[in-house]
Design a protein around this motif. Structure first.
Motif, short mmCIF file in Angstrom:
data_model
loop_
_atom_site.label_atom_id
_atom_site.label_comp_id
_atom_site.label_asym_id
_atom_site.label_seq_id
_atom_site.Cartn_x
_atom_site.Cartn_y
_atom_site.Cartn_z
N ASN A 29 4.68 26.79 17.04
CA ASN A 29 4.10 27.67 16.02
C ASN A 29 5.16 28.23 15.08
OD1 ASN A 29 1.39 27.40 16.74
ND2 ASN A 29 1.57 28.97 18.31
N SER A 30 6.28 28.68 15.63
CA SER A 30 7.33 29.24 14.76
C SER A 30 7.98 28.13 13.93
CB SER A 30 8.36 30.02 15.57
OG SER A 30 9.02 29.20 16.50
N PHE A 31 8.11 26.93 14.52
CA PHE A 31 8.65 25.81 13.73
C PHE A 31 7.72 25.51 12.56
CE2 PHE A 31 8.69 21.26 12.73
CZ PHE A 31 10.00 21.14 12.27
N SER A 32 6.41 25.48 12.83
CA SER A 32 5.44 25.21 11.77
C SER A 32 5.50 26.28 10.68
CB SER A 32 4.03 25.14 12.35
OG SER A 32 3.09 25.00 11.31
N GLN A 33 5.57 27.54 11.09
CA GLN A 33 5.66 28.63 10.11
C GLN A 33 6.92 28.50 9.26
OE1 GLN A 33 5.37 32.14 12.53
NE2 GLN A 33 3.17 31.88 12.86
N TRP A 34 8.04 28.13 9.90
CA TRP A 34 9.29 27.94 9.16
C TRP A 34 9.14 26.82 8.14
CZ3 TRP A 34 12.19 23.42 9.19
CH2 TRP A 34 13.36 23.47 8.44
N MET A 35 8.56 25.68 8.58
CA MET A 35 8.44 24.54 7.67
C MET A 35 7.49 24.86 6.52
SD MET A 35 7.58 20.55 8.46
CE MET A 35 9.25 19.95 8.66
N VAL A 36 6.38 25.48 6.82
CA VAL A 36 5.43 25.86 5.76
C VAL A 36 6.11 26.81 4.78
CG1 VAL A 36 3.29 27.12 5.29
CG2 VAL A 36 3.35 25.42 7.13
N GLY A 37 6.86 27.77 5.28
CA GLY A 37 7.60 28.69 4.40
C GLY A 37 8.63 27.97 3.54
N THR A 38 9.29 26.99 4.13
CA THR A 38 10.31 26.24 3.41
C THR A 38 9.70 25.46 2.25
OG1 THR A 38 11.62 26.02 5.44
CG2 THR A 38 12.10 24.46 3.69
N PHE A 39 8.48 24.99 2.43
CA PHE A 39 7.82 24.17 1.40
C PHE A 39 6.89 24.99 0.51
CE2 PHE A 39 9.43 20.83 4.02
CZ PHE A 39 9.63 19.78 3.14
N GLU A 40 6.94 26.31 0.65
CA GLU A 40 6.04 27.19 -0.09
C GLU A 40 6.10 26.97 -1.60
OE1 GLU A 40 4.77 31.42 1.39
OE2 GLU A 40 6.71 31.48 0.35
N LYS A 41 7.30 26.76 -2.12
CA LYS A 41 7.45 26.62 -3.57
C LYS A 41 7.51 25.16 -4.02
CE LYS A 41 9.47 31.11 -4.08
NZ LYS A 41 10.52 31.96 -4.56
N SER A 42 7.25 24.24 -3.09
CA SER A 42 7.24 22.83 -3.48
C SER A 42 5.86 22.46 -4.02
CB SER A 42 7.56 21.93 -2.28
OG SER A 42 6.44 21.83 -1.41
N MET A 43 5.74 21.25 -4.52
CA MET A 43 4.46 20.80 -5.05
C MET A 43 3.49 20.38 -3.95
SD MET A 43 5.43 17.03 -6.62
CE MET A 43 6.66 17.67 -7.72
N LEU A 44 3.95 20.34 -2.70
CA LEU A 44 3.07 19.95 -1.60
C LEU A 44 2.17 21.12 -1.21
CD1 LEU A 44 5.46 17.95 0.76
CD2 LEU A 44 3.73 17.04 -0.79
N PRO A 45 0.89 20.88 -1.09
CA PRO A 45 0.00 21.97 -0.67
C PRO A 45 0.18 22.30 0.81
CG PRO A 45 -1.25 19.94 -0.96
CD PRO A 45 0.16 19.66 -1.41
N LYS A 46 -0.06 23.54 1.14
CA LYS A 46 0.05 24.01 2.52
C LYS A 46 -0.83 23.17 3.45
CE LYS A 46 -0.43 28.19 5.30
NZ LYS A 46 -0.76 29.60 5.31
N ALA A 47 -1.96 22.69 2.93
CA ALA A 47 -2.88 21.88 3.73
C ALA A 47 -2.26 20.55 4.16
CB ALA A 47 -4.17 21.63 2.95
N MET A 48 -1.23 20.10 3.48
CA MET A 48 -0.51 18.89 3.89
C MET A 48 0.68 19.22 4.78
SD MET A 48 -0.42 16.48 0.50
CE MET A 48 0.55 15.22 1.29
N VAL A 49 1.37 20.29 4.46
CA VAL A 49 2.59 20.65 5.19
C VAL A 49 2.26 21.12 6.61
CG1 VAL A 49 4.61 22.16 5.23
CG2 VAL A 49 3.79 21.24 3.04
N THR A 50 1.21 21.90 6.76
CA THR A 50 0.88 22.46 8.07
C THR A 50 0.63 21.39 9.13
OG1 THR A 50 0.05 24.49 7.06
CG2 THR A 50 -0.65 24.03 9.32
N PRO A 51 -0.26 20.41 8.89
CA PRO A 51 -0.46 19.39 9.93
C PRO A 51 0.82 18.59 10.21
CG PRO A 51 -2.09 19.12 8.17
CD PRO A 51 -1.16 20.23 7.78
#
Length: 131
Positions: A29-51
């Motif tokens: 869970n914390s790894f996922s939160q870190w990765m989602v946060g890292t990609f927050e300003k990228s063009m990838l939507p959270k719906a792709m980064v989270t899975p």
């Protein structure tokens, strides 16, 4: 490439993938939160980064086990290559140029191992499937 060289490289790549997955799985869970946060300003939507952030450690762990054991080596090498390609693309999207050399080295390992997979003598593949 001889058989011993192949197994050394296969084990090195397997240990790296296994280790990456092993340390991330208990804190998924914390790894996922870190990765989602890292990609927050990228063009990838959270719906792709989270899975992807949940699947990556599992894939790393499984690929690592398969490479360490030499079981389903070719599919594991292809899976590892695909994971690295996705990671390289993601690193480019967030302009994390520092991590690219490590990811490219992993991709090169997978490609070389795939090219010389006929040398996979010391493996469960050889034991179970080459009778």
């Amino acid at each position: 490439m001889n058989d011993l060289t192949f197994v050394i490289l296969r084990l090195a790549a397997g240990a790296s993938m296994f280790g990456h997955g092993l340390v991330r799985l208990p804190k998924l869970n914390s790894f996922s939160q870190w990765m989602v946060g890292t990609f927050e300003k990228s063009m990838l939507p959270k719906a792709m980064v989270t899975p992807f952030s949940y699947l990556l450690p599992i894939a790393e762990f499984i690929i690592g086990i398969l490479l360490l054991s030499g079981l389903f080596t070719k599919p594991a090498l292809i899976g590892g290559s695909l994971a690295m390609i996705l990671l390289i693309f993601g690193s480019c999207l967030i302009e994390n140029w520092e991590i690219l050399p490590s990811q490219l080295i992993h991709a090169a390992f997978f490609a070389v191992l795939l090219q010389f997979s006929a040398n996979n003598t010391y493996s469960l593949d050889n034991l179970f499937f080459n009778k």
